[in-house]
Scaffold this motif. Structure first.
Motif, PDB file in Angstrom:
ATOM      1  N   GLU A   1       0.732  -1.283  -0.047  1.00  0.00           N
ATOM      2  CA  GLU A   1       0.085   0.062   0.006  1.00  0.00           C
ATOM      3  C   GLU A   1       0.933   1.285   0.043  1.00  0.00           C
ATOM      4  O   GLU A   1       1.732   1.387   0.933  1.00  0.00           O
ATOM      5  CB  GLU A   1      -0.680  -0.107   1.360  1.00  0.00           C
ATOM      6  N   GLN A   2       0.594   2.132  -0.827  1.00  0.00           N
ATOM      7  CA  GLN A   2       1.246   3.467  -0.811  1.00  0.00           C
ATOM      8  C   GLN A   2       0.677   4.512  -0.274  1.00  0.00           C
ATOM      9  O   GLN A   2      -0.769   4.765  -0.415  1.00  0.00           O
ATOM     10  CB  GLN A   2       1.487   3.965  -2.330  1.00  0.00           C
ATOM     11  N   THR A   3       1.384   5.192   0.633  1.00  0.00           N
ATOM     12  CA  THR A   3       0.900   6.405   1.261  1.00  0.00           C
ATOM     13  C   THR A   3       1.825   7.491   1.143  1.00  0.00           C
ATOM     14  O   THR A   3       3.089   7.233   0.466  1.00  0.00           O
ATOM     15  CB  THR A   3       0.635   5.989   2.911  1.00  0.00           C
ATOM     16  N   GLU A   4       1.482   8.908   1.628  1.00  0.00           N
ATOM     17  CA  GLU A   4       2.446   9.873   1.312  1.00  0.00           C
ATOM     18  C   GLU A   4       3.761   9.368   2.233  1.00  0.00           C
ATOM     19  O   GLU A   4       4.831   9.938   2.175  1.00  0.00           O
ATOM     20  CB  GLU A   4       1.866  10.993   1.976  1.00  0.00           C
ATOM     21  N   ALA A   5       3.770   8.656   3.380  1.00  0.00           N
ATOM     22  CA  ALA A   5       4.724   8.447   4.288  1.00  0.00           C
ATOM     23  C   ALA A   5       5.550   7.245   3.613  1.00  0.00           C
ATOM     24  O   ALA A   5       6.787   7.102   4.124  1.00  0.00           O
ATOM     25  CB  ALA A   5       4.298   8.061   5.565  1.00  0.00           C
ATOM     26  N   GLY A   6       5.294   6.537   2.525  1.00  0.00           N
ATOM     27  CA  GLY A   6       6.054   5.460   1.979  1.00  0.00           C
ATOM     28  C   GLY A   6       5.150   4.463   1.597  1.00  0.00           C
ATOM     29  O   GLY A   6       3.935   4.133   1.614  1.00  0.00           O
ATOM     30  N   ILE A   7       5.979   3.104   1.312  1.00  0.00           N
ATOM     31  CA  ILE A   7       5.033   2.032   0.725  1.00  0.00           C
ATOM     32  C   ILE A   7       5.126   1.101   2.182  1.00  0.00           C
ATOM     33  O   ILE A   7       6.212   1.026   2.732  1.00  0.00           O
ATOM     34  CB  ILE A   7       6.029   1.152  -0.183  1.00  0.00           C
ATOM     35  N   HIS A   8       4.041   0.619   2.454  1.00  0.00           N
ATOM     36  CA  HIS A   8       3.969  -0.370   3.665  1.00  0.00           C
ATOM     37  C   HIS A   8       3.253  -1.700   3.363  1.00  0.00           C
ATOM     38  O   HIS A   8       2.648  -1.542   2.420  1.00  0.00           O
ATOM     39  CB  HIS A   8       3.338   0.139   4.806  1.00  0.00           C
ATOM     40  N   LEU A   9       3.621  -2.797   4.159  1.00  0.00           N
ATOM     41  CA  LEU A   9       3.127  -4.121   3.673  1.00  0.00           C
ATOM     42  C   LEU A   9       1.515  -4.081   4.161  1.00  0.00           C
ATOM     43  O   LEU A   9       1.354  -3.691   5.092  1.00  0.00           O
ATOM     44  CB  LEU A   9       3.757  -5.128   4.423  1.00  0.00           C
ATOM     45  N   PHE A  10       0.678  -4.653   3.213  1.00  0.00           N
ATOM     46  CA  PHE A  10      -0.685  -4.666   3.601  1.00  0.00           C
ATOM     47  C   PHE A  10      -1.099  -5.900   3.774  1.00  0.00           C
ATOM     48  O   PHE A  10      -1.827  -6.337   4.831  1.00  0.00           O
ATOM     49  CB  PHE A  10      -1.709  -4.030   2.170  1.00  0.00           C
ATOM     50  N   ARG A  11      -0.592  -7.021   3.040  1.00  0.00           N
ATOM     51  CA  ARG A  11      -0.978  -8.437   3.364  1.00  0.00           C
ATOM     52  C   ARG A  11       0.363  -9.244   2.663  1.00  0.00           C
ATOM     53  O   ARG A  11       0.935  -8.778   1.849  1.00  0.00           O
ATOM     54  CB  ARG A  11      -2.140  -8.985   2.690  1.00  0.00           C
ATOM     55  N   SER A  12       0.421 -10.473   3.036  1.00  0.00           N
ATOM     56  CA  SER A  12       1.464 -11.249   2.343  1.00  0.00           C
ATOM     57  C   SER A  12       0.943 -12.660   2.713  1.00  0.00           C
ATOM     58  O   SER A  12       0.364 -12.965   3.710  1.00  0.00           O
ATOM     59  CB  SER A  12       2.791 -11.184   3.023  1.00  0.00           C
ATOM     60  N   PHE A  13       1.170 -13.458   1.539  1.00  0.00           N
ATOM     61  CA  PHE A  13       0.633 -14.864   1.616  1.00  0.00           C
ATOM     62  C   PHE A  13       1.611 -15.897   1.298  1.00  0.00           C
ATOM     63  O   PHE A  13       2.501 -15.627   0.103  1.00  0.00           O
ATOM     64  CB  PHE A  13      -0.581 -15.173   0.792  1.00  0.00           C
ATOM     65  N   ASP A  14       2.073 -16.841   1.893  1.00  0.00           N
ATOM     66  CA  ASP A  14       3.137 -17.739   1.473  1.00  0.00           C
ATOM     67  C   ASP A  14       2.847 -18.884   0.762  1.00  0.00           C
ATOM     68  O   ASP A  14       1.440 -19.386   1.108  1.00  0.00           O
ATOM     69  CB  ASP A  14       3.847 -18.265   2.701  1.00  0.00           C
ATOM     70  N   TRP A  15       3.533 -19.244  -0.188  1.00  0.00           N
ATOM     71  CA  TRP A  15       2.994 -20.590  -1.034  1.00  0.00           C
ATOM     72  C   TRP A  15       4.193 -21.638  -1.067  1.00  0.00           C
ATOM     73  O   TRP A  15       5.533 -20.810  -0.657  1.00  0.00           O
ATOM     74  CB  TRP A  15       2.620 -20.052  -2.436  1.00  0.00           C
ATOM     75  N   ASN A  16       4.209 -22.801  -1.030  1.00  0.00           N
ATOM     76  CA  ASN A  16       5.251 -23.778  -0.793  1.00  0.00           C
ATOM     77  C   ASN A  16       6.147 -23.982  -2.170  1.00  0.00           C
ATOM     78  O   ASN A  16       6.985 -24.877  -2.141  1.00  0.00           O
ATOM     79  CB  ASN A  16       4.911 -25.120  -0.417  1.00  0.00           C
ATOM     80  N   ASP A  17       5.980 -23.075  -3.008  1.00  0.00           N
ATOM     81  CA  ASP A  17       6.902 -23.174  -4.153  1.00  0.00           C
ATOM     82  C   ASP A  17       6.935 -21.617  -4.761  1.00  0.00           C
ATOM     83  O   ASP A  17       6.249 -20.708  -4.317  1.00  0.00           O
ATOM     84  CB  ASP A  17       6.589 -23.972  -5.219  1.00  0.00           C
ATOM     85  N   SER A  18       8.058 -21.271  -5.700  1.00  0.00           N
ATOM     86  CA  SER A  18       8.163 -20.098  -6.241  1.00  0.00           C
ATOM     87  C   SER A  18       6.971 -19.528  -6.847  1.00  0.00           C
ATOM     88  O   SER A  18       6.309 -20.029  -7.526  1.00  0.00           O
ATOM     89  CB  SER A  18       9.465 -20.315  -7.089  1.00  0.00           C
ATOM     90  N   LEU A  19       6.798 -18.334  -6.817  1.00  0.00           N
ATOM     91  CA  LEU A  19       5.700 -17.649  -7.288  1.00  0.00           C
ATOM     92  C   LEU A  19       6.407 -16.621  -8.439  1.00  0.00           C
ATOM     93  O   LEU A  19       7.352 -15.845  -8.386  1.00  0.00           O
ATOM     94  CB  LEU A  19       4.711 -16.484  -6.619  1.00  0.00           C
ATOM     95  N   PHE A  20       5.814 -16.827  -9.903  1.00  0.00           N
ATOM     96  CA  PHE A  20       6.528 -15.874 -10.730  1.00  0.00           C
ATOM     97  C   PHE A  20       5.530 -15.206 -11.441  1.00  0.00           C
ATOM     98  O   PHE A  20       6.316 -14.311 -12.305  1.00  0.00           O
ATOM     99  CB  PHE A  20       6.735 -17.264 -11.984  1.00  0.00           C
ATOM    100  N   ASP A  21       4.325 -15.015 -11.252  1.00  0.00           N
ATOM    101  CA  ASP A  21       3.390 -13.938 -12.060  1.00  0.00           C
ATOM    102  C   ASP A  21       2.205 -13.836 -10.909  1.00  0.00           C
ATOM    103  O   ASP A  21       1.967 -14.756 -10.293  1.00  0.00           O
ATOM    104  CB  ASP A  21       3.028 -14.494 -13.308  1.00  0.00           C
TER     105      ASP A  21
END
Length: 331
Positions: free
Chosen positions: A60-80
């Motif tokens: 999420e971008q704000t005037e203060a900078g970019i911060h993490l909104f959510r993250s989701f892990d998967w058990n293999d590489s994510l390419f797109d």
């Protein structure tokens, strides 16, 4: 971070350049939300995508900078990664284990759905943009493209014919049921989802082709980017030779994107660590070279909400959001 264009943010606008670190994750793809200004998604992998897991990062971008909104892990590489065109909370990622994952940013327990039909890495996923269609295409190293309806548990159709790894599959923003694919077999192919056996085949480069995109202003115009370091423009009404060629990258072109705001502007990123901005209508088409990564630059997108704003990501574990001076839109 980038050379070209300085200055502070105008009142009510986002800052010119922001960076977000992805510790232990290498960026493969980045895409702005089509619904929420300032929200973007990044598909990442551990260990350069060779081993380990992957993480979908929502920023999420704000005037203060970019911060993490959510993250989701998967058990293999994510390419797109691609955002849903009918639900602001939904995204689809593609993975090294041959699967696609549908995520909902409001559902923190894991993917809503996993599609596992490809037999090798899925390097590309895209959600259709034409009215009335809610369809996904995926392109894989198994040399097939698959068509999906997110409401159906299995693929609707498999497109065969490529003779090499498929690196990119992109829907036409203009023509329903039409998409393009590019491959290690050196061809660009244009498909009609309703007639899967009859693609238009264009021998576009004498090298593996890693990326393609459709012009947002001309339904007949596409761009390809390849391992031969070149970008080529193709007019579907005359496919015998490219309508333009753009030279300047010194290593493989990893991703190409047309501007959503200008018919002749486009961007490319490369294994030469740079992002380049072009106007193919000009005698000297290279407008600007941005050198702010220290590793392969793999992901690239242009904002639909903030004209001139760009996001990219690289194997140097960073996402950058910035406004290159070459894309400054005159008032």
């Amino acid at each position: 971070m980038s050379h070209g264009g300085g200055g502070g943010a105008l009142p009510g606008t986002l800052p010119r350049a922001q960076a977000f670190r992805l510790p232990g994750r290498h960026g493969y793809a980045v895409e702005f939300s089509p619904y929420l200004p300032g929200r973007l998604a990044c598909a990442t992998s551990q260990y350069y995508g060779i081993a380990g897991c992957g993480t979908l990062v929502i920023l999420e971008q704000t005037e203060a900078g970019i911060h993490l909104f959510r993250s989701f892990d998967w058990n293999d590489s994510l390419f797109d990664v691609t955002w849903s065109e009918n639900n602001e909370h939904v995204l689809v990622t593609s993975s090294g284990d041959g699967s696609l994952q549908i995520w909902d940013t409001e559902n923190l327990t894991g993917p809503l759905q996993v599609y596992k039909e490809h037999s090798q890495e899925v390097y590309s996923v895209d959600w259709s943009q034409t009215r009335g269609e809610q369809l996904i295409i995926s392109g894989s190293w198994d040399q097939t493209v698959k068509l999906w309806d997110p409401a159906v548990a299995q693929s609707l159709c498999t497109f065969k014919g490529h003779e090499g790894v498929i690196y990119s599959t992109i829907w036409s923003p203009h023509i329903p049921s039409c998409f393009a694919s590019v491959s290690g077999d050196q061809t660009l192919r244009i498909w009609d989802a309703k007639a899967p056996r009859l693609p238009v085949i264009i021998p576009a480069h004498q090298a593996e082709i890693l990326s393609c995109d459709w012009c947002k202003y001309d339904q007949n115009l596409l761009i390809t980017g390849a391992v031969d370091c070149s970008l080529k423009g193709w007019d579907l009404r005359n496919i015998r030779q490219p309508v333009f060629s753009l030279l300047g990258h010194t290593y493989a072109v990893r991703r190409v994107k047309f501007s959503p705001f200008h018919p002749t502007l486009l961007a490319s990123c490369s294994y030469d660590f740079t992002v380049r901005f072009w106007d193919f209508s000009k005698p000297d088409p290279l407008l600007e070279t941005v050198e702010h990564h220290t590793e392969f630059t793999c992901g690239l997108d242009l904002s639909l909400y903030h004209p001139g704003q760009v996001a990219d990501c690289a194997w140097d574990e960073t996402v950058k959001v910035y406004n290159p001076s070459s894309l400054a839109v005159p008032a």
